[in-house]
Design an enzyme around this catalytic site. Sequence first.
Site, mmCIF file in Angstrom:
data_model
loop_
_atom_site.group_PDB
_atom_site.id
_atom_site.type_symbol
_atom_site.label_atom_id
_atom_site.label_comp_id
_atom_site.label_asym_id
_atom_site.label_seq_id
_atom_site.Cartn_x
_atom_site.Cartn_y
_atom_site.Cartn_z
ATOM 1 N N HIS A 135 0.816 -1.220 0.000
ATOM 2 C CA HIS A 135 0.000 0.000 0.000
ATOM 3 C C HIS A 135 0.850 1.272 0.000
ATOM 4 C CE1 HIS A 135 0.807 1.094 4.196
ATOM 5 N NE2 HIS A 135 0.929 -0.207 4.375
ATOM 6 N N ASP A 136 0.380 2.233 -0.734
ATOM 7 C CA ASP A 136 0.959 3.592 -0.742
ATOM 8 C C ASP A 136 2.385 3.673 -1.287
ATOM 9 O OD1 ASP A 136 -1.350 4.866 0.534
ATOM 10 O OD2 ASP A 136 -0.759 3.688 2.279
#
Length: 195
Positions: A135-136
């Site tokens: 994620h991210d």
Amino acid sequence: MTGRVVVLGAGGHGRVVADILALTGWTVDGFLDDAKNGSVSGLPVLGPFALAVESGFFDGRAAIVALGDNAQRAALSRALCDCGVTLATAIHPSAVVARDAVIGAGTMVGAGAIVGVAAHIGRFCIVNTAASVDHDCAVEDGAFVAPGARLCGGVRVGEGALVGAGAILLPGAVVSPGRTVPAGAVLRASPSPGP
Ligand SMILES: CC(C)(COP(=O)(O)OP(=O)(O)OC[C@H]1O[C@@H](n2cnc3c(N)ncnc32)[C@H](O)[C@@H]1OP(=O)(O)O)[C@@H](O)C(=O)NCCC(=O)NCCS
């Protein structure tokens, strides 16, 4: 998006990319390659890379550059874009890609790869077999995440960088543009500067 496509580069990576495109509904017309002719994996080698700049060659066809060298892949992809050629994106059906992840044009995501929530993969990148980008993360244009590499959350991989096979990038790690993370290395985030 699907349709007709030509793969630039008929080496091992090119054959993998052609396979992914065929599996996902593209009609692969063949390869361009300076060092090969005849047929490769049952597909014709249509000619050398120079054909790519011949007017009309890409009418009705998309392209994807399947060269492992980051600088060459980026340069050729950019030249094609400048000529108005559409770049195909090749995502293996077994890859797991979060709904809000972004994957740029001309990028390949290999078998078993994982791209997590809010991850951003740039243009003409490679996220190779069984790599994971959590994620991210941000993987900038032309970067290469090699097989089995693991990017934890919030990692940034700069333009044209190579994350070697099986490397582990801990949360928040940063790879500068053009740098190589050795295969199997563990990279952690740099401590933030003190007050
Ligand atoms: C790190 C790397 C860039 C070094 O390449 P290089 O500069 O040509 O270095 P060399 O191969 O000459 O190796 C130099 C030394 O580092 C060691 N070494 C090389 N890569 C290493 C690695 N990943 N982990 C630990 N040691 C490594 C070599 O054994 C050698 O040690 P020695 O001097 O004691 O003999 C390269 O080995 C690497 O890991 N590249 C990533 C490749 C990859 O994953 N590609 C994906 C393709 S799909």
